[in-house]
Write a protein that holds these residues in place. Structure first.
Motif, short mmCIF file in Angstrom:
data_model
loop_
_atom_site.label_atom_id
_atom_site.label_comp_id
_atom_site.label_asym_id
_atom_site.label_seq_id
_atom_site.Cartn_x
_atom_site.Cartn_y
_atom_site.Cartn_z
N ALA A 1 0.82 -1.21 0.00
CA ALA A 1 0.00 0.00 0.00
C ALA A 1 0.85 1.26 0.00
CB ALA A 1 -0.94 0.00 1.20
N GLY A 2 2.11 1.14 0.42
CA GLY A 2 3.02 2.28 0.43
C GLY A 2 3.97 2.34 -0.74
N GLY A 3 3.77 1.48 -1.75
CA GLY A 3 4.63 1.51 -2.92
C GLY A 3 5.92 0.75 -2.77
N ILE A 4 6.04 -0.04 -1.71
CA ILE A 4 7.25 -0.85 -1.46
C ILE A 4 7.03 -2.23 -2.08
CG2 ILE A 4 8.69 -1.94 0.32
CD1 ILE A 4 7.75 0.41 2.18
N ALA B 1 5.59 1.53 -8.61
CA ALA B 1 4.54 2.22 -7.87
C ALA B 1 4.02 3.33 -8.77
CB ALA B 1 5.06 2.78 -6.56
N VAL B 2 2.71 3.48 -8.79
CA VAL B 2 2.07 4.59 -9.51
C VAL B 2 1.67 5.60 -8.45
CG1 VAL B 2 0.20 5.27 -11.02
CG2 VAL B 2 1.28 3.04 -11.32
N PHE B 3 2.20 6.81 -8.57
CA PHE B 3 2.18 7.78 -7.48
C PHE B 3 1.61 9.10 -7.97
CE2 PHE B 3 4.70 10.61 -4.50
CZ PHE B 3 4.13 10.15 -3.32
N ALA B 4 0.63 9.62 -7.23
CA ALA B 4 0.06 10.94 -7.51
C ALA B 4 0.72 11.94 -6.55
CB ALA B 4 -1.44 10.92 -7.31
N PRO B 5 1.76 12.63 -6.97
CA PRO B 5 2.59 13.39 -6.02
C PRO B 5 1.95 14.65 -5.49
CG PRO B 5 3.37 13.73 -8.26
CD PRO B 5 2.31 12.68 -8.34
N SER C 1 -1.33 2.58 -7.19
CA SER C 1 -1.23 1.14 -7.37
C SER C 1 0.23 0.72 -7.25
CB SER C 1 -1.79 0.70 -8.73
OG SER C 1 -1.09 1.29 -9.81
N THR C 2 0.42 -0.57 -6.98
CA THR C 2 1.75 -1.15 -6.84
C THR C 2 1.79 -2.42 -7.67
OG1 THR C 2 1.93 -0.23 -4.61
CG2 THR C 2 3.44 -2.01 -5.17
N VAL D 1 -0.51 -5.70 -7.67
CA VAL D 1 -0.78 -6.39 -6.41
C VAL D 1 -1.57 -5.51 -5.43
CG1 VAL D 1 1.20 -7.93 -6.60
CG2 VAL D 1 1.48 -5.70 -5.46
N PHE D 2 -1.65 -4.21 -5.73
CA PHE D 2 -2.43 -3.29 -4.90
C PHE D 2 -2.97 -2.19 -5.78
CE2 PHE D 2 -2.45 0.92 -2.91
CZ PHE D 2 -3.41 0.74 -1.94
#
Length: 446
Positions: A86-89, A385-389, A420-421, A428-429
């Protein structure tokens, strides 16, 4: 591209060469090419366009206490790896203590691997442990695939994982250097800790005084001296004292094989803001003052500090008493680490490329995984990780995935949302939902 099974696109893809609009081709779980954004998608390949959300390499967290088996009521592989995802790890390396048995023998490693195998939502590797009486076990553990060995120079907090004195440190380090291994060290000097005022109670100022900077400084200095004498590779865990930075810089300039990490809580939280009795902020070494934090950031920027990891160290809520002397020391940060670091980094003028370097590329290199993790580059695992900064959120403990939802970040507004990750090309998330566990168990040789 013609053999791609999956193509992921974004106007902002963070690669080792910089951030650009790109299409990332994936086949058999590996990145096969990083191509222009408008590259043609092969017939039959799946594709997804993330627009302006950032596609970054999955983070690699090399300092996580999963506590499973043995203290599974504190945490476990199922919950810890969900929080990480959930944290992009996408990769974590588990610490050898707080589980029962600890990872100090090959049998202990096998026990932990058996527990983790069906429960890991992301890839998981393992550190071994160096104890006063297990020098004979170090090379077998190395050959079994642990990524290195953790040692304490002061009491660990659990009786089954005692600290090393200087003679024991020398023996373990000589053994590890002999087979080309890595020693990672909790560096606080026990004599300085014993000499510090041990008042106890609810006041954070009293707890801070009980873990003085000179305990870290002296321990780092002695570790550097041992590493230089033996030409050994060593890594300082969770550095919090800015006073140790000149020692680190001088050692690196002198050619000592030394790396150093710090943690999100040292970079984003300050002693001045910790309420009395709020032991969710307790960790060892402690969260220090704002002026100290500024110097840690400066050291990250100039490379004196190499990387940022969570030191995720949870416990049951009842162990987080209001007395800082008796409360369990540990911050639970897996799910929030990227957003917490990005929030502060952005405010200090750093970019996402810097955060990726500190939390993915350099951590992968530390563990010897730099040829397959930590970068969006051909030949690497398709971990993303797909990240909305630019999006913000307020931390709600009820939304966290780790087992005991105690957090020092409760109520804080953070910037950056993990959409998402992806692990080896499989999502997976996404949007609060998880797939069944797909993580693999990693070894140093695999």
């Amino acid at each position: 591209m013609s053999e791609a099974e999956l193509v992921l696109r974004s106007t902002r893809v963070i690669t080792p060469e910089g951030t650009r609009a790109a299409s990332v081709a994936v086949a058999a779980g590996k990145i096969t090419a990083v191509l222009p954004y408008d590259a043609e998608v092969p017939s039959g390949a799946r594709s997804e366009d993330f627009g302006d959300d950032v596609l970054l390499p999955g983070l690699v967290d090399t300092h996580v206490h999963v506590n499973d088996p043995g203290r599974t009521e504190w945490e476990g592989f199922w919950t810890a790896t969900r929080a990480a995802a959930a944290g992009g790890i996408t990769t974590l390396i588990d610490m050898p203590l707080n589980s029962l048995p600890p990872t100090t023998t090959v049998a202990g490693l096998r026990t932990k691997q058996d527990v983790a195998r069906s429960r890991a939502h992301i890839d998981v590797g393992f550190w071994g442990g160096a104890l006063p009486d297990n020098v004979k076990d170090l090379q077998p553990l190395h050959e079994a695939g642990v990524f290195g060995f953790k040692a304490f120079l002061s009491p660990s907090g659990v009786e089954e994982f005692p600290e090393l004195d200087q003679d024991q440190l020398a023996r373990s380090l000589a053994e590890i250097a002999g087979f080309g291994g890595l020693l990672i060290v909790h560096a606080e000097d026990p004599h300085h800790l014993a000499a510090a005022p041990q008042t106890g109670g609810r006041r954070y100022a009293d707890f801070l005084a009980s873990r003085p900077r000179d305990a870290e400084d002296t321990a780092v200095e002695s570790l550097v001296a041992q590493a230089k004498r033996l030409d050994a590779r060593v890594h300082v865990l969770h550095l919090s004292s800015s006073d140790a930075l000149p020692i680190v810089a001088a050692a690196k300039a002198d050619g000592v094989r030394l790396t150093v990490e710090t943690c999100p809580h040292y970079l984003t939280l300050t002693a001045e803001e910790v309420p009395d009795g709020a032991s969710e902020f307790k960790c060892c070494p402690p969260i220090r003052e704002a002026a100290n934090q500024d110097l840690l950031w400066r050291a990250l920027a100039d490379g004196t500090i190499d990387c940022v990891v969570t030191d995720h160290s949870p416990s049951t809520a009842d162990l987080k008493t209001e007395d800082f002397a008796t409360a369990w020391g540990g911050i639970s940060g897996l799910q929030l680490s990227l957003s917490a670091v990005w929030t502060e980094a952005r405010g200090r003028g750093h970019g996402l490329e810097d955060v990726v370097r500190w939390m993915s590329a350099r951590t992968a290199a530390l563990a010897g995984l730099g040829d397959r993790k930590g970068a969006i580059a051909p030949g690497h695992d398709a971990d993303f990780a797909v990240f909305a900064p630019d999006e913000t959120f307020t931390v709600d403990p009820a939304a966290l995935q780790h087992r005991n939802r105690v957090t020092a970040y409760a109520g804080r507004t953070l910037r950056g949302v993990v959409r998402s990750t992806w692990l080896r090309g499989e999502r997976v998330f996404a949007d609060g939902e998880f797939t069944d566990p797909r993580g693999q168990l990693l070894t140093r040789t695999s």
